[in-house]
Structure formats: structure tokens, C-alpha cells
Design a protein around this motif. Sequence first.
Motif, short mmCIF file in Angstrom:
data_model
loop_
_atom_site.label_atom_id
_atom_site.label_comp_id
_atom_site.label_asym_id
_atom_site.label_seq_id
_atom_site.Cartn_x
_atom_site.Cartn_y
_atom_site.Cartn_z
N SER A 60 -6.27 -12.42 -37.46
CA SER A 60 -5.73 -11.07 -37.62
C SER A 60 -6.39 -10.07 -36.66
O SER A 60 -6.18 -8.87 -36.77
N HIS A 61 -7.22 -10.57 -35.73
CA HIS A 61 -7.88 -9.68 -34.77
C HIS A 61 -7.76 -10.22 -33.34
O HIS A 61 -8.73 -10.19 -32.57
N GLU A 62 -6.58 -10.72 -33.02
CA GLU A 62 -6.28 -11.19 -31.66
C GLU A 62 -7.33 -12.16 -31.13
O GLU A 62 -7.61 -12.21 -29.93
N PHE A 63 -7.91 -12.93 -32.03
CA PHE A 63 -8.89 -13.95 -31.67
C PHE A 63 -10.10 -13.39 -30.93
O PHE A 63 -10.71 -14.05 -30.10
N ARG A 64 -10.42 -12.14 -31.25
CA ARG A 64 -11.65 -11.55 -30.71
C ARG A 64 -12.64 -11.38 -31.85
O ARG A 64 -12.37 -10.66 -32.82
#
Length: 250
Positions: A60-64
Motif C-alpha cells: 500500500s506504499h508503492e513498495f517503498r
Amino acid sequence: MFSQSAVEILHRNYNAGDISYLLLDSNSGALLASRWEDYDKPISLGSLVKPFTALSYAQSHEFRYPVYECKGESGGCWRPQPHGKLDITAAIRVSCNAYFRQLAESVAVEQIVPVAQTFGLEFPDDDATSASLIGLGEQWRISPIRMARAYSELFLRKDQRGVSPILEGMRQSALRGTGAAVGRQLQHTEALVKTGTAPCIHSPSAPADGFVLTLVPADKPEILLLIRVHGVVGAKAADTAGRMLRQMEE
Ligand SMILES: [Zn+2]
């Protein structure tokens, strides 16, 4: 070959005492040997859940993954002294509770569900607190056999987004993290390690039970060993796991 000798060693040397174990073929997930009463009954497995909460965050955090600072006990870590600034790999390496408490604040139980489904894990309770998403308390109970297979699946997905920083943290754990006692014993191979500590469920009861999950060898795992040692924390249980693996390696 590794798995054949491993089965024999476990049967011969570890069929009594305070140690429970599951040995799996890490590629197929097949159970090769076990000494663990009710290994399909969900229990609290402590920090072994952290990689799956991390993946839920990533999705849910753009894979960051975030960087957080651990201030030690005052920030909710198990370690009195601060771990300092950590990224996801370092946080897995030292199993920092302060890092994962902050990360879990941004993860809803509904976001855990698809990840748990993908990896075959039981779901947390609907009203699970964020602390339970990092393995504290009793609101996310998982059966040991499902947890073991989830880690073999995690390695098989090593090229998927968000997975490699976690596996790198497990590799570093065996070298200089909470799983260092495993790395110290192994002469010829590296291991991937995750440790955990949870309330003891035995009678007579101890303050805690320690868990260690290892995949060996680190670059191309053949076996997966999950152990529980009664009455010690996870980092201490890693001594036992290391000894078992060294005997298998010989
Ligand atoms: Zn910490």
C-alpha cells in the motif's frame, strides 16, 4: 543429501527435552521430520510475522519502505539501547520492535488479509491492534506448519517487489543480527534467519519461548528448519538452531 542426513540427526539427537522442531524441504514445502505437538494449531509466533506485515505495508506504499529511528526501550523496542536509524533490511536484521511498531501504525488489518492469503497464513483478529501485527500479544495466531511454508513461499517469491530487502535482512541476521548464533556455528554455508519470542504456552510455564526459522543454504535453500525452545528468547534459541545445523552440515 542435506535433507537426508538432517532427518537422521534430528531423530537421533533432538527427540527429547525442551526443543520442538519442523524440518521441511524448502522448495516443495513437504514436511520431512517433526517433533512438535499440535503443529497445525495456531499460536503466537512473535516476530516471525514481521516480514508479512512489512509486505502488507509495501503493497500500500508503492513498495517503498520507510526509514525510522529506534530510541530503544523508551520507543517501545525490546532492546534498552537505541538501534538508531534503520531501513527495512536493518530492522529485520535486528528485529527492531520500535521500527516495526511505527510501520504497523500504517497497516490496517484488512491490508494484512491478502498477504496472509497469498502466503497461506491465518488472519489476525478483526480488532487486532497494531502491536499484534508485529507479533506482540495473542491477536494474530498462526500455526507453526503454515508459518514454515510461508517462509519457503517467501523465498520462492524472491524476485517479486518488496521481498529482496527482507531476505537480505534475514541473511544479515545470521551474520550480525538476532540470528548471529546460527552464523557463528555454520562453517561452509550461509543461512537466512528470522528469530521470534512469544509467551510460553507450556506447563510448567516459563516467561517466554524462543523461535528460530532458518533456510539453508542462503542463496539456494534446500531445507527449512523451524524450532521452538522452551524458556528462552529467540536470539538465544538461535544457539540451538545453529548447533543443529552444524551437525547437519558435517
Ligand atoms: Zn530497536
